[in-house]
Write a protein that holds these residues in place. Structure first.
Motif, mmCIF file in Angstrom:
data_model
loop_
_atom_site.group_PDB
_atom_site.id
_atom_site.type_symbol
_atom_site.label_atom_id
_atom_site.label_comp_id
_atom_site.label_asym_id
_atom_site.label_seq_id
_atom_site.Cartn_x
_atom_site.Cartn_y
_atom_site.Cartn_z
ATOM 1 N N THR A 386 0.806 -1.213 0.000
ATOM 2 C CA THR A 386 0.000 0.000 0.000
ATOM 3 C C THR A 386 0.842 1.268 0.000
ATOM 4 O O THR A 386 0.301 2.351 -0.182
ATOM 5 C CB THR A 386 -0.930 0.026 1.219
ATOM 6 N N ALA A 387 2.160 1.154 0.198
ATOM 7 C CA ALA A 387 3.020 2.336 0.221
ATOM 8 C C ALA A 387 3.145 2.904 -1.191
ATOM 9 O O ALA A 387 3.447 2.179 -2.138
ATOM 10 C CB ALA A 387 4.392 1.980 0.774
ATOM 11 N N MET A 388 2.907 4.196 -1.331
ATOM 12 C CA MET A 388 3.038 4.820 -2.638
ATOM 13 C C MET A 388 4.492 4.870 -3.085
ATOM 14 O O MET A 388 4.777 4.837 -4.280
ATOM 15 C CB MET A 388 2.442 6.235 -2.598
ATOM 16 N N ALA A 389 5.421 4.997 -2.162
ATOM 17 C CA ALA A 389 6.850 5.000 -2.492
ATOM 18 C C ALA A 389 7.344 3.560 -2.523
ATOM 19 O O ALA A 389 7.749 2.999 -1.517
ATOM 20 C CB ALA A 389 7.626 5.813 -1.465
ATOM 21 N N GLN A 390 7.269 2.945 -3.687
ATOM 22 C CA GLN A 390 7.720 1.568 -3.814
ATOM 23 C C GLN A 390 8.491 1.398 -5.109
ATOM 24 O O GLN A 390 8.433 2.242 -6.010
ATOM 25 C CB GLN A 390 6.543 0.600 -3.777
ATOM 26 N N ASP A 391 9.248 0.316 -5.209
ATOM 27 C CA ASP A 391 10.101 0.067 -6.350
ATOM 28 C C ASP A 391 9.344 -0.644 -7.462
ATOM 29 O O ASP A 391 8.455 -1.464 -7.206
ATOM 30 C CB ASP A 391 11.293 -0.806 -5.945
ATOM 31 N N VAL A 392 9.721 -0.342 -8.686
ATOM 32 C CA VAL A 392 9.242 -1.121 -9.810
ATOM 33 C C VAL A 392 9.852 -2.514 -9.698
ATOM 34 O O VAL A 392 11.052 -2.670 -9.489
ATOM 35 C CB VAL A 392 9.648 -0.463 -11.140
ATOM 36 N N VAL A 393 9.017 -3.533 -9.802
ATOM 37 C CA VAL A 393 9.512 -4.909 -9.693
ATOM 38 C C VAL A 393 10.269 -5.259 -10.970
ATOM 39 O O VAL A 393 9.714 -5.212 -12.072
ATOM 40 C CB VAL A 393 8.347 -5.899 -9.481
ATOM 41 N N LEU A 394 11.537 -5.573 -10.825
ATOM 42 C CA LEU A 394 12.351 -5.894 -11.995
ATOM 43 C C LEU A 394 11.903 -7.196 -12.632
ATOM 44 O O LEU A 394 11.556 -8.156 -11.936
ATOM 45 C CB LEU A 394 13.816 -6.008 -11.595
ATOM 46 N N PRO A 395 11.923 -7.263 -13.962
ATOM 47 C CA PRO A 395 11.560 -8.519 -14.629
ATOM 48 C C PRO A 395 12.611 -9.589 -14.386
ATOM 49 O O PRO A 395 13.796 -9.303 -14.219
ATOM 50 C CB PRO A 395 11.476 -8.133 -16.106
ATOM 51 N N ASP A 396 12.177 -10.826 -14.386
ATOM 52 C CA ASP A 396 13.089 -11.957 -14.222
ATOM 53 C C ASP A 396 13.655 -12.431 -15.552
ATOM 54 O O ASP A 396 14.753 -12.969 -15.606
ATOM 55 C CB ASP A 396 12.350 -13.111 -13.542
ATOM 56 N N TRP A 397 12.874 -12.260 -16.627
ATOM 57 C CA TRP A 397 13.316 -12.713 -17.943
ATOM 58 C C TRP A 397 12.963 -11.666 -18.986
ATOM 59 O O TRP A 397 11.913 -11.025 -18.907
ATOM 60 C CB TRP A 397 12.641 -14.035 -18.330
ATOM 61 N N LEU A 398 13.829 -11.515 -19.971
ATOM 62 C CA LEU A 398 13.569 -10.682 -21.129
ATOM 63 C C LEU A 398 13.475 -11.594 -22.348
ATOM 64 O O LEU A 398 14.407 -12.345 -22.651
ATOM 65 C CB LEU A 398 14.683 -9.655 -21.333
ATOM 66 N N VAL A 399 12.337 -11.551 -23.018
ATOM 67 C CA VAL A 399 12.128 -12.364 -24.219
ATOM 68 C C VAL A 399 12.059 -11.418 -25.413
ATOM 69 O O VAL A 399 11.108 -10.649 -25.544
ATOM 70 C CB VAL A 399 10.831 -13.187 -24.108
ATOM 71 N N GLU A 400 13.078 -11.454 -26.268
ATOM 72 C CA GLU A 400 13.107 -10.609 -27.450
ATOM 73 C C GLU A 400 12.625 -11.406 -28.659
ATOM 74 O O GLU A 400 12.985 -12.573 -28.823
ATOM 75 C CB GLU A 400 14.501 -10.057 -27.680
ATOM 76 N N LEU A 401 11.842 -10.750 -29.504
ATOM 77 C CA LEU A 401 11.185 -11.419 -30.624
ATOM 78 C C LEU A 401 11.549 -10.733 -31.933
ATOM 79 O O LEU A 401 11.738 -9.508 -31.965
ATOM 80 C CB LEU A 401 9.665 -11.380 -30.445
ATOM 81 N N PRO A 402 11.590 -11.495 -33.029
ATOM 82 C CA PRO A 402 11.893 -10.892 -34.333
ATOM 83 C C PRO A 402 10.660 -10.344 -35.030
ATOM 84 O O PRO A 402 10.637 -10.253 -36.260
ATOM 85 C CB PRO A 402 12.508 -12.070 -35.107
ATOM 86 N N TYR A 403 9.622 -10.002 -34.272
ATOM 87 C CA TYR A 403 8.396 -9.480 -34.862
ATOM 88 C C TYR A 403 7.636 -8.662 -33.827
ATOM 89 O O TYR A 403 7.825 -8.807 -32.616
ATOM 90 C CB TYR A 403 7.504 -10.608 -35.387
ATOM 91 N N HIS A 404 6.767 -7.782 -34.349
ATOM 92 C CA HIS A 404 5.840 -7.033 -33.508
ATOM 93 C C HIS A 404 4.582 -7.867 -33.302
ATOM 94 O O HIS A 404 4.163 -8.612 -34.176
ATOM 95 C CB HIS A 404 5.438 -5.711 -34.171
ATOM 96 N N GLY A 405 3.941 -7.712 -32.181
ATOM 97 C CA GLY A 405 2.640 -8.332 -31.948
ATOM 98 C C GLY A 405 2.743 -9.829 -31.771
ATOM 99 O O GLY A 405 3.096 -10.556 -32.696
ATOM 100 N N ALA A 406 2.429 -10.299 -30.591
ATOM 101 C CA ALA A 406 2.559 -11.727 -30.292
ATOM 102 C C ALA A 406 1.335 -12.211 -29.526
ATOM 103 O O ALA A 406 0.711 -11.459 -28.775
ATOM 104 C CB ALA A 406 3.820 -12.000 -29.469
ATOM 105 N N LEU A 407 1.003 -13.474 -29.742
ATOM 106 C CA LEU A 407 0.098 -14.180 -28.852
ATOM 107 C C LEU A 407 0.925 -14.720 -27.703
ATOM 108 O O LEU A 407 2.037 -15.233 -27.907
ATOM 109 C CB LEU A 407 -0.590 -15.327 -29.577
ATOM 110 N N VAL A 408 0.392 -14.618 -26.495
ATOM 111 C CA VAL A 408 1.119 -15.022 -25.292
ATOM 112 C C VAL A 408 0.228 -15.955 -24.492
ATOM 113 O O VAL A 408 -0.973 -15.703 -24.322
ATOM 114 C CB VAL A 408 1.503 -13.800 -24.434
ATOM 115 N N ARG A 409 0.817 -17.033 -23.976
ATOM 116 C CA ARG A 409 0.024 -17.961 -23.162
ATOM 117 C C ARG A 409 0.934 -18.674 -22.169
ATOM 118 O O ARG A 409 1.986 -19.208 -22.538
ATOM 119 C CB ARG A 409 -0.669 -18.996 -24.052
ATOM 120 N N PHE A 410 0.528 -18.685 -20.897
ATOM 121 C CA PHE A 410 1.242 -19.441 -19.871
ATOM 122 C C PHE A 410 0.811 -20.898 -19.924
ATOM 123 O O PHE A 410 -0.372 -21.214 -20.095
ATOM 124 C CB PHE A 410 0.953 -18.872 -18.485
ATOM 125 N N GLY A 411 1.787 -21.796 -19.754
ATOM 126 C CA GLY A 411 1.515 -23.218 -19.658
ATOM 127 C C GLY A 411 1.907 -23.750 -18.297
ATOM 128 O O GLY A 411 1.990 -22.999 -17.313
#
Length: 610
Positions: A386-411
């Motif tokens: 609830t604290a307004m002064a908080q950190d942006v949660v850093l991502p754990d993984w960066l997935v780079e793609l050779p195209y714009h616009g992707a379908l995304v689905r968790f398995g």
């Protein structure tokens, strides 16, 4: 090793996540925002302002208050974290087990409940101990004159009670409709109550709007407002009474202040309502509201609702957008928290709650040499504070793609990405490019080729089903990609020929496990020998896909006229050994005989007065 994009800035606002407390406080906040940017408001009606985020790296954040017991005091929930397709019965292909999603076909005991246009049907499944498929009742959804302009989208069933949701396009004020019905032992429908809720149109061509958790329905609502006018409270009214009156569902005093600078303001509201209270004509709901920019994405787990709001003021900075994600425990709407992540959420399918964390895949700014990128971030539930002064949660993984616009689905243990092939005609590339799988561990993302333009991704045990078209966009293709130690690979493809996928929402596909250990999959197609109304089946077993036949409504002359289906009007339902297909106003029951789904019996949904 996990990768992370630059980020992690700290929000510098003071204090705690808080409500306005009064309408006067809301008005004072609105007046202050107008005073900051009078020229911009006069010219565009929007505010564009710099966001208060320094670029210095933050220290590790202090732990947020514990999430507490995940049990729900008043809500009955069942099911695992992910919907399982191997239970032998599946009416709706939902994202999360224990959280039902609004649809057009539901089960209520020995009856199917079907929504077709403005009529609600019940279809008997058993009579005197024998299996049947018979129309039991048909009831127009609205008899009132002001119901003729309502578009009814979805139903949910709780026990013997039915909740119908639609949007009324005939009113000067935007209103959604809730209608309550009950079904008796003979399948007869009884009207119970009818409500209006003041909210913008919730319709989404890719998703349904409401959720059912136990015996509570969760509804999201949006109230856009201009900078020069104080919005009304979110109100509801019972309409099946002699003198309808308006009541506040949530007033401005209860709405939370925004956590970021805004451009186009909107009040976002979640309401959790007991179905039993709705039957009695009351909307006694838990509510949560917050002011944010227009546009949101809702994801619901058995214990929490998550609301993602993007913050477009960050796009202009050249470092990509940020999103705030609000977590509202279903057991206590008075204890919300929020976290901030890099990137933007475009679909509920970009979320997955598991292992006391929320995993989220957000579209972010690509690096050099990449056309698109997604940050995959694990947010422990105790980081929602609830604290307004908080950190942006850093991502754990960066997935780079050779195209714009992707379908995304968790398995099961990974998140999958593929070039969005739903609008292939708008894209110049001749190839769909590789798909990418990112396992939820320390392995790097892995690419693999499929030769398929993905239109719908469906996780299954051990891998992913890819529904789409071939590279020449001439044939429908169903592919199966298996997870492997070093990523994934396409194991098999099924190309029936002469058809295409007729709907691309997740509800179009359904699956059920069989006694032989295979997974029977059904989906709607069009174009088979001129038919617009076919349901196709395949079996997945041992990594191989095998044809299991077609329920083609055009093969039955008595059904051909009734079975013409538009987008979103075909479904497959699995009830143990029974397979029931809906197309338009016709139902066919099939049964797996040998290696084919063969038609067994049928029914027509006759409209009242026809």
């Amino acid at each position: 090793m996990a990768c992370a994009t630059p980020g992690g800035a700290r929000l510098t606002a003071e204090g705690e996540l808080s409500r306005f407390g009064s309408e006067a406080a809301f008005a004072a906040w609105l007046k202050a925002e107008r005073a900051k940017h009078p020229e911009g408001i006069a010219r565009r009606g929007t505010i564009v302002q710099e966001a208060p985020v320094p670029l210095s790296a933050p220290p590790p954040p202090a732990p947020s208050p514990a999430a507490g017991d995940s049990s729900l005091d008043r809500i009955e929930v069942t099911g695992a974290r992910l919907a399982s397709p191997v239970a032998g019965e599946s009416v709706t292909n939902v994202q999360v087990a224990g959280v039902d999603e609004g649809g057009i076909v539901k089960r209520a005991g020995d009856y199917l409940v079907v929504l077709r246009d403005d009529v609600l049907y019940t279809v008997r499944l058993r009579r005197d101990g024998s299996e049947v498929l018979e129309l039991a009742d048909a009831l127009p959804t609205a008899l009132e004159a002001d119901g003729k302009d309502v578009w009814y989208d979805e139903i949910l069933v709780s026990g013997s009670n039915i909740v119908l949701i639609g949007f009324n396009y005939g009113q000067r004020t935007a209103v959604s409709e809730l209608l309550l019905f009950s079904i008796d032992a003979d399948g007869a429908l009884q009207r119970r109550s009818r409500f209006w809720i003041e909210t913008e149109d919730y319709f989404d061509t890719e998703n349904y709007g409401a959720r059912l958790v136990g015996n509570h329905i969760l509804i999201s609502a949006q109230l856009p407002f201009a900078w020069n006018a104080i919005p009304d409270a979110l109100r509801w009214s019972r309409r099946d009474v002699a003198t309808p009156r308006w009541h506040d569902l949530i007033d401005l005093a209860e709405v939370h202040l925004p956590v970021f600078a805004l451009r186009s303001p909107e009040v976002h509201v979640l309401s959790l309502c007991p179905v039993e209270d709705l039957l009695q004509g009351m909307m006694d709901c838990q509510t949560f509201g917050v002011v944010g920019d227009r546009g949101s994405q809702l994801y619901v787990s058995p214990s929490s609702a998550f609301l993602a709001l993007a913050h477009p003021v960050y796009d202009k900075k050249g470092t990509g957008p940020l999103s705030s994600i609000f977590r509202v425990p279903l057991r206590d709407f008075q204890a919300p928290g929020f976290a901030v992540v890099n990137g933007k959420v475009d679909s509920p399918l970009q979320f997955s709650e598991r292992a006391n964390s929320l995993f989220v895949a957000t579209a972010s700014a690509p690096g050099a040499g990449a056309e698109g990128a997604y940050d995959v971030t694990r947010v422990p539930l105790d980081r929602f504070g609830t604290a307004m002064a908080q950190d942006v949660v850093l991502p754990d993984w960066l997935v780079e793609l050779p195209y714009h616009g992707a379908l995304v689905r968790f398995g099961e243990d990974a998140v999958w990405f593929g070039r969005d092939g739903r609008h292939r005609w708008q894209s110049e590339p001749a190839s769909p490019g590789p798909m990418v799988v990112q396992t939820l561990d320390d392995a790097p993302p892995a690419r693999f080729e499929t030769g398929i333009w993905p239109q719908l991704l469906q996780p299954v045990p051990g891998g992913l089903l890819v529904f789409g078209s071939d590279e020449d966009e001439e044939d429908f293709v169903l592919g199966y990609a298996a997870r492997e130690a070093d990523g994934a690979r396409l194991v098999d493809r099924y190309i029936p020929g002469g058809v295409e996928l007729s709907e691309m929402r997740t509800h179009a596909v359904n699956m059920a496990g069989q006694r032989d250990g295979s997974l029977l999959v059904g989906w709607p197609v069009r174009g088979r020998e001129g038919s617009e109304s076919a349901l196709m089946f395949a079996a997945l077993q041992g990594g191989s896909l095998a044809d299991r036949g077609v329920l083609d409504f055009s093969d039955m002359p008595e059904l051909a006229r009734q079975s013409v289906a538009w987008y979103g009007e075909s479904r497959v339902v699995f009830l143990g050994h029974r397979v029931i297909g809906l197309s338009g106003d016709a139902l066919i029951e099939g049964q797996l005989q040998g290696n084919r789904v063969a038609p067994l019996r049928h029914a027509v949904l006759e409209r009242p007065g026809r």
